[in-house]
Design an enzyme around this catalytic site. Sequence first.
Site, PDB file in Angstrom:
ATOM      1  N   ALA A  89       0.979  -1.145  -0.057  1.00  0.00           N
ATOM      2  CA  ALA A  89      -0.145   0.227   0.211  1.00  0.00           C
ATOM      3  C   ALA A  89       0.901   1.394   0.008  1.00  0.00           C
ATOM      4  CB  ALA A  89      -1.058  -0.008   1.343  1.00  0.00           C
ATOM      5  N   ARG A 147      -2.349   7.983 -11.210  1.00  0.00           N
ATOM      6  CA  ARG A 147      -3.477   7.926 -12.228  1.00  0.00           C
ATOM      7  C   ARG A 147      -4.751   8.617 -11.486  1.00  0.00           C
ATOM      8  NH1 ARG A 147      -2.743   2.041 -14.382  1.00  0.00           N
ATOM      9  NH2 ARG A 147      -1.089   1.731 -12.832  1.00  0.00           N
ATOM     10  N   GLN A 162       7.949   1.512   3.543  1.00  0.00           N
ATOM     11  CA  GLN A 162       8.588   1.650   2.133  1.00  0.00           C
ATOM     12  C   GLN A 162       9.059   2.978   1.745  1.00  0.00           C
ATOM     13  OE1 GLN A 162       6.784   0.444  -1.276  1.00  0.00           O
ATOM     14  NE2 GLN A 162       8.626  -0.090  -2.426  1.00  0.00           N
ATOM     15  N   LYS A 216     -37.536  16.476  13.983  1.00  0.00           N
ATOM     16  CA  LYS A 216     -36.460  16.093  14.522  1.00  0.00           C
ATOM     17  C   LYS A 216     -36.530  15.545  15.949  1.00  0.00           C
ATOM     18  CE  LYS A 216     -33.854  17.878  17.274  1.00  0.00           C
ATOM     19  NZ  LYS A 216     -33.350  18.931  18.396  1.00  0.00           N
ATOM     20  N   TYR A 225     -43.290  21.586  10.938  1.00  0.00           N
ATOM     21  CA  TYR A 225     -41.953  21.160  11.490  1.00  0.00           C
ATOM     22  C   TYR A 225     -42.157  20.605  12.991  1.00  0.00           C
ATOM     23  CZ  TYR A 225     -37.418  21.536  14.022  1.00  0.00           C
ATOM     24  OH  TYR A 225     -36.331  20.993  14.924  1.00  0.00           O
TER      25      TYR A 225
HETATM   26  C1  UD1 Z   1       0.632  -4.220 -10.905  1.00  0.00           C
HETATM   27  C2  UD1 Z   1       1.257  -5.211 -11.338  1.00  0.00           C
HETATM   28  C3  UD1 Z   1       0.569  -5.698 -12.604  1.00  0.00           C
HETATM   29  C4  UD1 Z   1      -0.800  -6.152 -12.363  1.00  0.00           C
HETATM   30  C5  UD1 Z   1      -1.602  -5.335 -11.755  1.00  0.00           C
HETATM   31  C6  UD1 Z   1      -2.951  -5.909 -11.059  1.00  0.00           C
HETATM   32  C7  UD1 Z   1       3.627  -4.874 -10.803  1.00  0.00           C
HETATM   33  C8  UD1 Z   1       4.941  -4.227 -11.452  1.00  0.00           C
HETATM   34  N1  UD1 Z   1       2.489  -4.660 -11.860  1.00  0.00           N
HETATM   35  O1  UD1 Z   1       0.455  -3.044 -11.646  1.00  0.00           O
HETATM   36  O2  UD1 Z   1       1.489  -6.606 -13.360  1.00  0.00           O
HETATM   37  O3  UD1 Z   1      -1.587  -6.514 -13.592  1.00  0.00           O
HETATM   38  O4  UD1 Z   1      -0.764  -4.767 -10.536  1.00  0.00           O
HETATM   39  O5  UD1 Z   1      -3.689  -4.978 -10.571  1.00  0.00           O
HETATM   40  O6  UD1 Z   1       3.446  -5.203  -9.716  1.00  0.00           O
HETATM   41  N2  UD1 Z   1       2.985  -0.574  -4.226  1.00  0.00           N
HETATM   42  C9  UD1 Z   1       3.796  -0.214  -3.303  1.00  0.00           C
HETATM   43  N3  UD1 Z   1       5.154   0.247  -3.372  1.00  0.00           N
HETATM   44  C10 UD1 Z   1       5.458   0.547  -4.381  1.00  0.00           C
HETATM   45  C11 UD1 Z   1       4.714   0.193  -5.675  1.00  0.00           C
HETATM   46  C12 UD1 Z   1       3.528  -0.109  -5.418  1.00  0.00           C
HETATM   47  O7  UD1 Z   1       3.610  -0.644  -2.003  1.00  0.00           O
HETATM   48  O8  UD1 Z   1       6.730   0.970  -4.636  1.00  0.00           O
HETATM   49  C13 UD1 Z   1       1.553  -0.760  -3.890  1.00  0.00           C
HETATM   50  C14 UD1 Z   1       0.483   0.105  -4.601  1.00  0.00           C
HETATM   51  O9  UD1 Z   1       0.208   0.902  -3.355  1.00  0.00           O
HETATM   52  C15 UD1 Z   1      -0.606  -0.702  -4.916  1.00  0.00           C
HETATM   53  C16 UD1 Z   1       0.139  -2.054  -5.575  1.00  0.00           C
HETATM   54  O10 UD1 Z   1       1.347  -2.002  -4.981  1.00  0.00           O
HETATM   55  O11 UD1 Z   1      -1.532  -0.985  -4.064  1.00  0.00           O
HETATM   56  C17 UD1 Z   1       0.208  -2.331  -6.892  1.00  0.00           C
HETATM   57  O12 UD1 Z   1       0.916  -0.995  -7.471  1.00  0.00           O
HETATM   58  P1  UD1 Z   1       0.364  -0.238  -8.842  1.00  0.00           P
HETATM   59  O13 UD1 Z   1       1.262   0.808  -9.068  1.00  0.00           O
HETATM   60  O14 UD1 Z   1      -0.991  -0.126  -8.761  1.00  0.00           O
HETATM   61  O15 UD1 Z   1       0.715  -1.435  -9.900  1.00  0.00           O
HETATM   62  P2  UD1 Z   1      -0.037  -1.859 -11.189  1.00  0.00           P
HETATM   63  O16 UD1 Z   1       0.835  -0.674 -12.189  1.00  0.00           O
HETATM   64  O17 UD1 Z   1      -1.399  -1.711 -11.262  1.00  0.00           O
HETATM   65 CA    CA Z   2      -2.761  -1.237  -9.731  1.00  0.00          CA
END
Ligand code: UD1
Ligand code: CA
Length: 484
Positions: free
Chosen positions: A38, A44, A100, A378, A393
């Site tokens: 998370a 996006r 992280q 109320k 009322y």
């Molecule tokens: C990711 C997958 C993709 C998959 C998709 C499914 C990777 C590289 N790609 O892409 O193959 O199809 O999910 O929904 O994993 N997060 C961290 N730390 C980071 C980056 C992300 O904790 O440094 C967490 C984000 O908060 C999120 C999850 O990891 O909850 C996924 O990250 P996101 O950037 O949404 O990955 P996608 O591009 O959707």
């Molecule tokens: Ca995602």
Amino acid sequence: MSAARRGAIPRGSPRSARRAGGVADVAAGESCTVLVLAAGRSTRMKSEKSKLLHLLRGKPILARTLVNAGEVGRVYCVVGDGADEMRAIAEEHGAQVIVQEPPLGTGHAVLCAEQSLRGRSGTLLILNGDVPLAGPEILSSLVAFHVARRCDLTVLSTRPPDPGRYGRIVRRGSDLEAIVEYLDASARVRAVGEINAGIYCARIPAVFPYLHKLTNKNEKREYYLTDLVAVLRRARRKVACMFMPAWRELLGINDRTDLDEAEAILNRGKIRALQREGVSVRSSCNTFIGDDVSIAPDTTVHPFSIIDGKTRIGRHCVIMPFTRVVDSTLGDRVTVLGSSLIVDSVIEGGSTVGPFCHLRGRTRILRDSKVGNFVEMKKTAFGPASKAMHLTYLGDATVGEAVNVGAGTITCNYDGVSKNPTHVERGVFIGSGTELVAPVRVGEGAYVAAGSTITEDVPAGSLGIARARQITKEGWAARRKGKS
Ligand code: UD1
Ligand code: CA
């Protein structure tokens, strides 16, 4: 603490997984740890806050994911540095927080958990925080699949109608060969319809040495967890892919359109469940019914209504269009006519309210009463079998049985400092246009003349009139005309 939270899969797993027999049984005795990712930046979503804090049907996305995760094992949650709100949600759901900073990718996020997971063994279920619709049944069937095949890494895949920007599953024959991220994929790979759902099982501690081998030589300059598939294959470790047709439940929420899609999926699911139980919902795409709402059979909900919170609705009720009911209880045979707002209130059986009625603040409409157009109440108890049909009322009032409240009646319950009570006893008739200046009491069976401003109690059985006497000047109009 449930068995599931302590980490034993079979006892904590949902009934269907246990019923699945063979596969689930293999998981017996294995401990399961869940790691929710998370910490990502939510570019996006174009929001000042993490997308995981956005509300999905009233609950943060992260909270929903954590609830699902908590059903299958002990939960750890990776959050960004300073993400106080995320940390609070994680802790509230019994998850241990891992930081992280900076977020260098999903592979790096899992590596950040290495220290915290030292000493743990068994299965690590890795769950992207933005896949909140994947319920415990899906998660535990992946765990069972992974354990049964004794894999080092198992990936969950699906095939949505539009594979969009998901990572693509590349197979050689039926074997999983690699996951290729959309941005790094060739046109041929982008044409693949099978995608990575962002849910994985790994064997701990075996996978950690391989996570150290990940590189960030890709479009995003990130350490992708998805590259672990190729790394493990090169090392001849066992990787597998479990395909699930349930693509809706595997939706990843990246932007506001995905969020809207998730809302619609959950809403439709709730409405379908109610319909199976005998509730008529005329238009599932134009009606919103919250997760915690219960409605009894033979009730009809018309379009453009929102029923939310801990609302309970009985049998044979009718909810007409443009109504919002929140945290309220409706008995049997209640009709709510259109455009009404009912919050934190009770309407007993056989009563009708609306159209354009507003009930709030623990108002109770007792059985067989009628509350009509433009009536607001109320913190009022009203009825049984009483009527207030128009433009009224009532606040902080207790209105007894079989009372008739005339149009335009107002309780003057606030004196600028405190709220004062009004008591109207059974069988009272309040004439139209009355002001009841609280604190005041109208005794049983009394009448109040129309247009009165009642500042003193009206004893039982009497008539209260409190208005200026009318003066009639005969011929006055003609005399006025003569002057001009
Ligand atoms: C990711 C997958 C993709 C998959 C998709 C499914 C990777 C590289 N790609 O892409 O193959 O199809 O999910 O929904 O994993 N997060 C961290 N730390 C980071 C980056 C992300 O904790 O440094 C967490 C984000 O908060 C999120 C999850 O990891 O909850 C996924 O990250 P996101 O950037 O949404 O990955 P996608 O591009 O959707
Ligand atoms: Ca995602």
